[in-house]
Scaffold this active site. Structure first.
Site, PDB file in Angstrom:
ATOM      1  CG  PHE A  60       5.858  -0.604  -7.719  1.00  0.00           C
ATOM      2  CD1 PHE A  60       5.146  -1.075  -8.782  1.00  0.00           C
ATOM      3  CD2 PHE A  60       7.188  -0.082  -7.568  1.00  0.00           C
ATOM      4  CE1 PHE A  60       6.292  -1.447  -9.672  1.00  0.00           C
ATOM      5  CE2 PHE A  60       8.088  -0.502  -8.665  1.00  0.00           C
ATOM      6  CZ  PHE A  60       7.375  -1.110  -9.855  1.00  0.00           C
ATOM      7  CB  SER A  61       1.381  -0.505  -3.214  1.00  0.00           C
ATOM      8  OG  SER A  61       1.189  -1.735  -3.847  1.00  0.00           O
ATOM      9  CB  ILE A  62       3.697   4.706  -2.284  1.00  0.00           C
ATOM     10  CG1 ILE A  62       3.524   6.006  -1.486  1.00  0.00           C
ATOM     11  CG2 ILE A  62       3.475   5.493  -3.872  1.00  0.00           C
ATOM     12  CD1 ILE A  62       4.936   6.615  -1.423  1.00  0.00           C
ATOM     13  CE  LYS A  64      -2.865  -2.150  -3.564  1.00  0.00           C
ATOM     14  NZ  LYS A  64      -1.618  -2.196  -4.050  1.00  0.00           N
TER      15      LYS A  64
END
Length: 368
Positions: A60-62, A64
């Site tokens: 997931f947002s890792i 970004k």
């Protein structure tokens, strides 16, 4: 074998043996040297396939951090500035008063465009043109730059469309050309992962009771207005083949060693690879926006595309990081040259496991 490697291996073996985790990877660079490359547990409980250093996890947002890094490499090459209005690069984005939103606002989650339409489907997430059209047509939640609020999905599409407009290429291609290719991790860090590679992925699973926790939250929380519940990170969502194959640069599919190497590359510690200049590194890792998050209610500090500090650690302003829903976490530290990443496939509600491992690594490297 380094002391850090031994201590981390012991810790993640214990986490898996206790049943707290299913499969875990940890990688740590320090000043360009790989100190830790540890794995434990299984990537797929159904087959018993073990986690290896090359196993890819949807974190997931890792991811970004990779999205932001692409933007910084392009900015370093003069493609745009941080104070360039997004609409100068993407004219349609100016609709409904968004002409004043800058690249800096987007990178600091202060742009005021944190939500996707309430009727957005999972299939819509996988349709780049549809998502960009919806975001271009969005109205501001606040005046850009006056507040911070986590742009969970919109961050990825806005930065990705900026990249596409200035290069003429999808961000996945640019990621490979300017970041993962030079770092030698193009086969371990993706936005959209080719379907032919999905057999290498770890299978995600939800922590017991996580759905009940969501059910107990107040219905009027801003986070529920930022997108439908069906888009919240779960194992079911993260195991879908269409989600895994789609360019969704709000998240990433990666190994721990690839993500740690990304941060090492930003720190300038990968031989032969300088992703951005030392001057730009100082700029992007300095606090650029902070305050109470308008979406989730937590106190937050942002550099340009990375959160500043470590969860629960006071005053650690030299760390720049991105965590992922489910407990995966990665960061770089400009003070001690550490680049750390932990990836895992059991989705837990906090970063306690990562913080335990960070404590072990910090202690071991300080002693050495």
């Amino acid at each position: 074998m380094t002391d850090a490697q031994k201590q981390v291996q012991t810790a993640i073996d214990r986490m898996v043996d206790s049943g707290a985790e299913r499969g875990v990877q940890v990688a740590v660079y320090r000043h360009g040297d790989l100190l830790v490359d540890a794995v434990a547990g299984v990537a797929d409980p159904e087959t018993g396939r073990p986690v290896t250093p090359g196993t890819v996890f949807y974190n997931f947002s890792i991811g970004k951090a990779a999205t932001s890094t692409v933007a910084h490499v392009l900015a370093d090459r003069g493609a745009f500035g941080y104070d360039t209005p997004v609409a100068e690069l993407w004219p349609e984005f100016a609709a409904h008063g968004k002409g004043g939103v800058t690249v800096r606002h987007v990178l600091t989650h202060s742009a005021g465009v944190p939500g996707v339409p309430a009727d957005t489907s999972v299939e819509d997430l996988c349709d780049w043109e549809s998502m960009c059209a919806a975001i271009a047509d969005a109205e501001l939640w606040w005046e850009p730059g006056t507040a911070v609020g986590y742009h969970a999905y919109t961050f990825g599409y806005i930065v990705g469309e900026i990249v596409r407009r200035v290069t003429g290429k999808p961000i996945s291609q640019v990621l490979q050309e300017v970041v993962t290719g030079p770092l030698g991790v193009a086969d371990e860090l993706y936005f959209g992962m080719p379907a032919s590679e999905h057999g290498r992925l770890a299978r995600l699973e939800d922590e017991a009771g996580s759905a009940d926790m969501m059910d107990g939250l107040p219905e009027d929380l801003p986070m529920f207005k930022a997108g439908p519940l069906s888009l919240f990170p779960t194992a079911e969502l993260g195991n879908r083949s269409d989600i895994l194959a789609a360019d969704i640069p709000a998240g990433g599919k990666t190994s721990a060693r690839a993500m740690a190497r990304l941060y090492a590359g930003l720190l300038g510690d990968v031989p032969g690879v300088r992703l951005i200049s030392p001057e730009r590194l100082r700029e992007v890792t300095a606090v650029a926006a902070e305050g109470t998050d308008r979406i989730f209610g937590n106190e937050s500090s942002w550099g340009l595309g990375y959160s500043i500090g470590l969860p629960g650690v006071e005053g650690k302003r030299s760390a720049f990081a991105m965590g992922g829903a489910g407990g995966s976490f990665a960061y770089g530290d400009t003070a001690n040259g550490i680049a750390f990443a932990m990836t895992k496939n059991r989705l837990t509600v906090d970063f306690s496991a990562a913080m335990e491992l960070i404590g072990i690594v910090t202690g071991a490297t300080t002693e050495s």
